[in-house]
Design an enzyme around this catalytic site. Structure first.
Site, mmCIF file in Angstrom:
data_model
loop_
_atom_site.group_PDB
_atom_site.id
_atom_site.type_symbol
_atom_site.label_atom_id
_atom_site.label_comp_id
_atom_site.label_asym_id
_atom_site.label_seq_id
_atom_site.Cartn_x
_atom_site.Cartn_y
_atom_site.Cartn_z
ATOM 1 N N GLN A 128 0.840 -1.191 0.000
ATOM 2 C CA GLN A 128 0.000 0.000 0.000
ATOM 3 C C GLN A 128 0.878 1.245 0.000
ATOM 4 O O GLN A 128 1.549 1.525 0.993
ATOM 5 C CB GLN A 128 -0.888 -0.008 1.247
ATOM 6 N N GLY A 129 0.878 1.985 -1.088
ATOM 7 C CA GLY A 129 1.664 3.219 -1.186
ATOM 8 C C GLY A 129 0.789 4.431 -0.977
ATOM 9 O O GLY A 129 0.492 5.160 -1.933
ATOM 10 N N SER A 131 0.954 6.502 2.441
ATOM 11 C CA SER A 131 1.646 7.494 3.271
ATOM 12 C C SER A 131 2.900 8.023 2.598
ATOM 13 O O SER A 131 3.580 7.312 1.849
ATOM 14 C CB SER A 131 2.062 6.866 4.604
ATOM 15 N N SER A 163 4.473 -1.259 4.004
ATOM 16 C CA SER A 163 4.674 -2.618 4.516
ATOM 17 C C SER A 163 4.903 -3.577 3.357
ATOM 18 O O SER A 163 4.175 -3.528 2.358
ATOM 19 C CB SER A 163 3.456 -3.083 5.319
ATOM 20 N N GLU A 246 -9.834 -1.934 5.318
ATOM 21 C CA GLU A 246 -8.636 -2.027 6.143
ATOM 22 C C GLU A 246 -8.978 -1.851 7.621
ATOM 23 O O GLU A 246 -8.419 -2.504 8.490
ATOM 24 C CB GLU A 246 -7.625 -0.965 5.688
ATOM 25 N N GLU A 380 -5.675 9.003 17.277
ATOM 26 C CA GLU A 380 -6.181 10.390 17.305
ATOM 27 C C GLU A 380 -7.063 10.638 16.078
ATOM 28 O O GLU A 380 -8.124 11.267 16.176
ATOM 29 C CB GLU A 380 -5.014 11.388 17.323
HETATM 30 C C1 LIG Z 1 3.560 -0.865 11.303
HETATM 31 C C2 LIG Z 1 3.091 0.163 10.332
HETATM 32 C C3 LIG Z 1 2.765 -0.225 9.053
HETATM 33 C C4 LIG Z 1 2.339 0.712 8.121
HETATM 34 N N1 LIG Z 1 2.072 0.302 6.857
HETATM 35 C C5 LIG Z 1 1.730 1.215 5.915
HETATM 36 C C6 LIG Z 1 1.558 0.828 4.574
HETATM 37 O O1 LIG Z 1 1.704 -0.341 4.228
HETATM 38 N N2 LIG Z 1 1.238 1.755 3.669
HETATM 39 C C7 LIG Z 1 1.070 3.073 3.999
HETATM 40 O O2 LIG Z 1 0.735 3.871 3.141
HETATM 41 N N3 LIG Z 1 1.236 3.492 5.279
HETATM 42 C C8 LIG Z 1 1.574 2.596 6.250
HETATM 43 N N4 LIG Z 1 1.779 3.004 7.543
HETATM 44 C C9 LIG Z 1 1.737 4.432 7.839
HETATM 45 C C10 LIG Z 1 0.619 4.897 8.744
HETATM 46 O O3 LIG Z 1 -0.605 4.890 8.084
HETATM 47 C C11 LIG Z 1 1.018 6.307 9.228
HETATM 48 O O4 LIG Z 1 2.154 6.160 10.052
HETATM 49 C C12 LIG Z 1 -0.069 6.977 10.006
HETATM 50 O O5 LIG Z 1 -1.155 7.292 9.186
HETATM 51 C C13 LIG Z 1 0.428 8.243 10.706
HETATM 52 O O6 LIG Z 1 1.111 9.118 9.851
HETATM 53 P P1 LIG Z 1 2.543 9.673 10.246
HETATM 54 O O7 LIG Z 1 3.419 8.518 10.543
HETATM 55 O O8 LIG Z 1 2.968 10.609 9.196
HETATM 56 O O9 LIG Z 1 2.342 10.453 11.596
HETATM 57 P P2 LIG Z 1 1.852 11.960 11.750
HETATM 58 O O10 LIG Z 1 0.662 12.191 10.911
HETATM 59 O O11 LIG Z 1 2.996 12.886 11.579
HETATM 60 O O12 LIG Z 1 1.406 11.954 13.246
HETATM 61 C C14 LIG Z 1 2.279 12.172 14.356
HETATM 62 C C15 LIG Z 1 1.426 12.301 15.612
HETATM 63 O O13 LIG Z 1 0.584 13.455 15.488
HETATM 64 C C16 LIG Z 1 -0.754 13.090 15.654
HETATM 65 N N5 LIG Z 1 -1.606 13.892 14.775
HETATM 66 C C17 LIG Z 1 -1.436 14.161 13.467
HETATM 67 N N6 LIG Z 1 -2.447 14.886 12.983
HETATM 68 C C18 LIG Z 1 -3.299 15.071 14.013
HETATM 69 C C19 LIG Z 1 -4.564 15.709 14.164
HETATM 70 N N7 LIG Z 1 -5.185 16.315 13.146
HETATM 71 N N8 LIG Z 1 -5.123 15.687 15.363
HETATM 72 C C20 LIG Z 1 -4.524 15.058 16.416
HETATM 73 N N9 LIG Z 1 -3.362 14.438 16.342
HETATM 74 C C21 LIG Z 1 -2.766 14.427 15.157
HETATM 75 C C22 LIG Z 1 -0.820 11.617 15.277
HETATM 76 O O14 LIG Z 1 -1.928 10.975 15.844
HETATM 77 C C23 LIG Z 1 0.504 11.109 15.815
HETATM 78 O O15 LIG Z 1 0.398 10.823 17.174
HETATM 79 C C24 LIG Z 1 2.224 2.069 8.495
HETATM 80 C C25 LIG Z 1 2.540 2.469 9.790
HETATM 81 C C26 LIG Z 1 2.989 1.526 10.705
HETATM 82 C C27 LIG Z 1 3.332 1.971 12.089
#
Ligand SMILES: Cc1cc2nc3c(=O)[nH]c(=O)nc-3n(C[C@H](O)[C@H](O)[C@H](O)COP(=O)(O)OP(=O)(O)OC[C@H]3O[C@@H](n4cnc5c(N)ncnc54)[C@H](O)[C@@H]3O)c2cc1C
Lengths: 397, 311
Positions: A128-129, A131, A163, A246, A380
């Site tokens: 899944q691309g 993020s 992933s 999902e 969140e």
């Molecule tokens: C094990 C794992 C597997 C994954 N696999 C995939 C995958 O296969 N494909 C893919 O596309 N993605 C994948 N992801 C990515 C995942 O979807 C993102 O990590 C997630 O959506 C959060 O984005 P971020 O990491 O940029 O964190 P950020 O968005 O930067 O968030 C950082 C913190 O700020 C908080 N925050 C951000 N915005 C807000 C808001 N509006 N209100 C309150 N709090 C907020 C968040 O809750 C978090 O605590 C994976 C992540 C993990 C951990």
């Protein structure tokens, strides 16, 4: 409100059990966590066995090689395979649990014919691309851009946290096709073959020390326009369909596996000796185990409600966000309890199965659960979704 | 399997909700504190609607439905804060002819009895069976109850009463009905909090726009939905005991419903700020009813123990 299974559903369960009883003992030992070639063989080999036996894509239409039965039979399938210790869906997760279901609802007949049977036969690993480094929670602000050039989109940008990106054959890829439109209206959902020139994949090491996810770089990658799912600039809507699967039903075997783990923990508690009695004799530990079981039973019941909604409407309901939010917290409590029980045993990560000293994989599990409130939309963000979409509270912006 | 409500069940919920909105609006409910929690006329309307004879078979003059329907109806009654010895009266239907019936477990000689002023009879559960104590035999002193809508009397010496049946299954059913009331309370408290979060403005915007408040409301909803799933599951098991372990299903619903009602009540107070600490705002009524219902028919620790023994 009826949780009884029909005669047909019961017959399905019985047959499945018989088959699992025959096939599971022939599988041998699962591969090492870091041997990706062997892991691919193991996961795809299991998928092929399911396909040959008629158990792949339980609720996928039969024209694509699925079994064409109901979400309830899918639930039974997940229940029985988990209960009997069959291999987990592993790197088939994306294909089976959200890319495939999205294609079934949104793709063209050619796309369906090309990918769905191959997914079921265990011939295609998907990733899944979605993020990006600057578009996580605010996914709609993604900036990997696709410029139309004749019959191709030319894609440049970067994805992250992908992933299984390093073993995948295809990617459900979100790209920006309109720079000017409001952010939700300029996104397109593409099927991207991972072997195209210009794609570079770099594994990232997780807190657990393994490489389950990757960075993926796109440098003028040419993706055929025929690989587009849904209309150009309508990709956000398609992505919401992907998310409903999902978040809605993809966690079913996770939950069942967790219930098995709780039973193991209770066993462990009865065996751990301290001060002349056992951990089980500790009122707090014992009651917390009972309490966790009550919560898992409730989540299992909630799952049945979500599946019943899917059965009626074709898509899982918003109960999925509730499930994910609640499950992440309960599972963290369970991991913490394991640590309280294990005391100094909690210093050691189990190699292979583990024993009474280390409590199986419970120490590793305490690390893994940290991802449950992050992946597939952080807790969140789930709370925002519930607050705004279900309860109708005003949006932040 | 279809775990969603049937059309008939949805219609039943709507009907009871309309009845509550029409006849048990919050001013009426508050007024019931002045008459021991039950007004015979209003109570009669619940009786006429079939609220208490839901699970009595049709050939015995009842509605002939199951525990699933009883749970749905009690959820609506809890949501509307309808007071009175609802649980005892439903369980007594078909066993005694009394109109307003309390229900407690016998512990030692003394007891606290809910709604003592308005009872026709009190049913007492013990290891030997179910006993009917006529209201005339009950001497009690009113105590100061935590919930203004659950008056409580202190009985120094609980009479033995006459045996009216074996007590098999009564405790689980009573626990289940209390849980249904509490899921309803959790819903009512959440609805009140969300409405206030939409309307109350601070810093130039509705407080529901602040995540600290919005996320609290989301957690209230999640708790309630998880508890509701447990409740529905328990009701299906009570209707078809061969499906799963009844004790485990009921105890699970019990724990989740009691906690959802307690936490949602507290969160509802918090979302209202200073208003939440006033008598005028209804937030405390949900919380107090939740508290009044929790110490009935076994503590949450006992329910957790009951489940732990099966893990
Ligand atoms: C094990 C794992 C597997 C994954 N696999 C995939 C995958 O296969 N494909 C893919 O596309 N993605 C994948 N992801 C990515 C995942 O979807 C993102 O990590 C997630 O959506 C959060 O984005 P971020 O990491 O940029 O964190 P950020 O968005 O930067 O968030 C950082 C913190 O700020 C908080 N925050 C951000 N915005 C807000 C808001 N509006 N209100 C309150 N709090 C907020 C968040 O809750 C978090 O605590 C994976 C992540 C993990 C951990």
């Amino acid at each position: 409100m009826d949780i009884r299974f029909s005669a047909e559903e019961i017959a399905f369960r019985d047959e499945l059990r018989d088959w699992l009883g025959e096939v599971l003992p022939t599988l041998g030992d699962p591969p090492d966590r870091d041997d990706w070639t062997a892991r691919r063989e193991w996961d795809m080999g299991w998928q092929r066995k399911l396909y040959d036996a008629g158990y792949a894509g339980i609720n996928w239409p039969s024209e694509f090689g699925g079994r064409g039965s109901t979400p309830t039979e899918h639930l039974i399938f997940l229940e029985e395979t988990t209960r009997m210790g069959a291999p987990y869906v592993g790197m088939n997760f994306v294909a089976q649990l959200h890319a495939g279901p999205t294609l079934i609802l949104e793709a063209t007949a050619e796309q369906q014919a090309r990918h769905l049977p191959a997914m079921l036969k265990g011939e295609e690993v998907w990733c899944q691309g979605f993020s990006e480094p600057n578009a996580g929670s605010d996914l709609a602000s993604l900036s990997t851009r696709a410029i139309r050039d004749g019959d191709h989109y030319v894609v440049t940008g970067q994805k992250i946290w992908t992933s299984f990106g390093h073993v995948a054959d295809y990617c459900e890829l979100l790209v920006r096709t309109d720079q000017e439109a409001p952010k939700h209206r300029g996104i397109t959902w593409l099927i991207c073959p991972m072997d195209l020139p210009g794609i570079e994949v770099r594994p990232i090491t997780t807190v657990a020390g393994s490489s389950e996810f990757c960075e993926v770089f796109f440098d003028e990658v040419r993706i055929p326009v025929e690989n587009r799912v849904g209309d150009e600039n309508d990709g956000w809507r398609v992505a919401m369909v992907t998310f409903s699967f999902e978040r809605g039903t993809a966690f079913i075997s996770e939950l069942l596996g967790t219930m098995n783990q709780l039973a193991e923990m209770a066993e462990l508690a009865r065996g751990i000796r301290r001060n002349g009695s056992t951990a089980w004799d500790d009122d707090e530990i014992r009651r917390e185990i009972g309490h966790l079981q009550a919560e898992y039973d409730a989540l299992w019941a909630l799952t049945k409600r979500v599946v019943s909604q899917a059965q009626r409407t074709g898509m899982p309901g918003p109960g999925g966000s509730v499930f994910k939010l609640y499950y992440a917290e309960v599972k963290k409590r369970m991991a913490d309890l394991a640590h309280r029980m294990l005391e100094r045993g909690a210093l050691v990560l189990a190699e292979g199965g583990g024993d009474e000293q280390t409590g199986g994989d419970m120490v590793a599990s305490r690390l893994y659960v940290l991802s449950l409130s992050i992946a597939a939309g952080t807790s969140e963000i789930q709370r925002n979704i519930i607050g705004e979409r279900i309860l109708g509270l005003p949006k932040e912006r | 399997m279809d775990f969603e409500l049937t059309d008939d069940q949805v219609a039943l919920c709507d009907g009871i909700r309309d009845l509550c909105q029409g006849r048990f609006d919050i001013d009426t409910v508050r007024g019931l504190a002045d008459c021991g929690g039950v007004d015979r006329q209003l109570w009669g309307e619940l009786v006429d609607t079939g609220v208490f004879s839901l699970v009595v078979p049709e050939e015995d003059g009842g509605v002939g439905l199951g525990w699933a329907e009883a749970g749905l109806v009690f959820e609506q009654l809890g949501r509307a804060l309808v007071p009175g010895p609802l649980v005892g009266t439903l369980l007594a239907a078909g066993v005694t002819d009394d109109a307003v019936v309390g229900l407690i477990e016998r512990t030692d000689g003394s007891a606290l009895v809910e709604y003592p002023d308005v009872l026709d009879a009190l049913l007492v559960l013990d290891g030997d069976g179910v006993w009917r104590v006529d209201a005339a035999e009950l001497s009690f002193e009113l105590a100061q109850s935590v919930d203004p809508l659950t008056p409580v009397g202190r009985v120094a010496e609980l009479p033995q009463g006459e045996e009216v049946g074996g007590c098999y299954g009564w405790v689980n059913r009573a626990v289940f009905l209390c849980s249904a009331l509490q899921v309803g309370l959790a819903t009512g408290a959440r609805e009140l909090a969300v409405a206030y979060a939409q309307e109350r403005q601070q810093f130039g915007k509705p407080i529901g726009q602040f995540q600290a408040v919005k996320h609290k409301c989301a957690d209230m909803y999640s708790r309630e939905e998880v508890a509701r799933a447990a409740l529905y599951y328990a009701s299906c098991v009570l209707d078809a005991p061969e499906l799963a372990d009844e004790d485990r299903a009921v105890s699970g619903a019990r724990i989740l419903a009691a906690e959802a009602a307690d936490h949602n009540g507290k969160d509802c107070v918090q979302v209202h700020g200073g208003m939440g600490f006033t008598w005028e705002i209804d937030a405390h009524l949900y919380l107090k009813r939740a508290w009044a219902l929790t110490p009935c028919f076994g503590s949450l620790d006992e329910h957790a123990e009951r489940i732990a023994a099966m893990v």
